[in-house]
Design a protein around this motif. Structure first.
Motif, PDB file in Angstrom:
ATOM      1  N   LEU A 101       1.397 -29.389  70.015  1.00 18.01           N
ATOM      2  CA  LEU A 101       1.939 -30.767  69.608  1.00 18.01           C
ATOM      3  C   LEU A 101       1.564 -30.520  67.759  1.00 18.01           C
ATOM      4  CD1 LEU A 101       1.245 -33.908  69.078  1.00 18.01           C
ATOM      5  CD2 LEU A 101      -1.215 -33.474  69.659  1.00 18.01           C
ATOM      6  N   THR A 102       0.981 -29.557  66.931  1.00 20.88           N
ATOM      7  CA  THR A 102       1.204 -29.643  66.208  1.00 20.88           C
ATOM      8  C   THR A 102       2.515 -28.994  65.444  1.00 20.88           C
ATOM      9  OG1 THR A 102      -1.079 -28.722  65.985  1.00 20.88           O
ATOM     10  CG2 THR A 102      -0.341 -27.986  64.113  1.00 20.88           C
ATOM     11  N   VAL A 103       3.183 -28.272  66.291  1.00 17.62           N
ATOM     12  CA  VAL A 103       4.634 -26.975  66.045  1.00 17.62           C
ATOM     13  C   VAL A 103       5.103 -28.683  66.339  1.00 17.62           C
ATOM     14  CG1 VAL A 103       6.482 -26.511  66.644  1.00 17.62           C
ATOM     15  CG2 VAL A 103       4.271 -25.409  66.643  1.00 17.62           C
ATOM     16  N   ASN A 104       5.333 -29.918  66.871  1.00 13.07           N
ATOM     17  CA  ASN A 104       5.957 -30.872  66.950  1.00 13.07           C
ATOM     18  C   ASN A 104       6.119 -31.504  65.929  1.00 13.07           C
ATOM     19  OD1 ASN A 104       7.725 -32.857  68.244  1.00 13.07           O
ATOM     20  ND2 ASN A 104       5.558 -33.714  69.213  1.00 13.07           N
ATOM     21  N   LEU A 105       5.051 -32.005  64.937  1.00 13.26           N
ATOM     22  CA  LEU A 105       4.124 -32.702  64.262  1.00 13.26           C
ATOM     23  C   LEU A 105       4.496 -32.264  62.822  1.00 13.26           C
ATOM     24  CD1 LEU A 105       0.877 -34.176  64.920  1.00 13.26           C
ATOM     25  CD2 LEU A 105       2.741 -35.715  65.164  1.00 13.26           C
ATOM     26  N   LEU A 106       4.347 -31.045  63.024  1.00 10.51           N
ATOM     27  CA  LEU A 106       4.908 -30.098  61.352  1.00 10.51           C
ATOM     28  C   LEU A 106       6.935 -30.149  62.082  1.00 10.51           C
ATOM     29  CD1 LEU A 106       3.087 -27.040  61.788  1.00 10.51           C
ATOM     30  CD2 LEU A 106       2.966 -28.798  59.639  1.00 10.51           C
ATOM     31  N   ALA A 107       7.258 -30.227  62.901  1.00  5.59           N
ATOM     32  CA  ALA A 107       9.021 -30.495  62.656  1.00  5.59           C
ATOM     33  C   ALA A 107       9.578 -31.701  62.115  1.00  5.59           C
ATOM     34  CB  ALA A 107       9.367 -29.854  63.526  1.00  5.59           C
ATOM     35  N   LEU A 108       8.075 -32.793  63.011  1.00  5.06           N
ATOM     36  CA  LEU A 108       8.939 -34.272  62.406  1.00  5.06           C
ATOM     37  C   LEU A 108       8.453 -33.844  61.051  1.00  5.06           C
ATOM     38  CD1 LEU A 108       7.021 -35.565  65.852  1.00  5.06           C
ATOM     39  CD2 LEU A 108       9.823 -35.227  65.000  1.00  5.06           C
TER      40      LEU A 108
END
Length: 139
Positions: A101-108
């Motif tokens: 989830l953290t990687v997803n939010l950082l990429a977004l």
């Protein structure tokens, strides 16, 4: 009716005052239970060990109720170790989900993925919804 008193039921003591524990016995039992609660709380401070600490504390309490004595250190540690592995597995899954989830939010948020601001809001809303439990009205 023969005039004799009826016999007591098997679960009723013959003399209730004779089976009442002394105040020192009551105080000792209360302090033992308080100490068990303190030990379980301290063992549960690392989140990984919370389930195992409660399971081992419950097993120790069950042993005390059944036998009137506390289990030894080795059986208590064995119960703790036996319950620790499932807790570690659940924690690893939770950490992995948080990392994804953290990687997803950082990429977004960095614009690597198109539709960043809208998807950050949607992901944040879904994360908040997953972290809360719905309340059912009892009415």
């Amino acid at each position: 009716m023969t005039g004799q008193p009826a016999p007591n039921w098997p679960e009723e003591p013959a003399d209730p005052a004779a089976t009442r524990p002394d105040w020192r016995e009551t105080l000792r039992n209360a302090s033992d239970l308080a100490l068990l609660g303190i030990v379980v709380t301290l063992a549960a401070l690392p989140v990984v060990t919370a389930g195992a600490a409660v399971a081992a504390g419950s097993a120790a309490l069950h042993h005390w109720i059944e036998t009137g004595s506390w289990p030894g250190v080795r059986p208590a540690l064995r119960d703790l170790r036996r319950a620790l592995l499932p807790g570690v597995a659940a924690t690893v899954v939770g950490v992995a989900a948080a990392a994804v989830l953290t990687v997803n939010l950082l990429a977004l948020s960095r614009g690597v993925v198109p539709g960043g601001a809208v998807l950050v809001a949607v992901t944040a809303a879904l994360t908040a919804a997953a972290g809360t439990t719905p309340r059912l009205n009892a009415s």
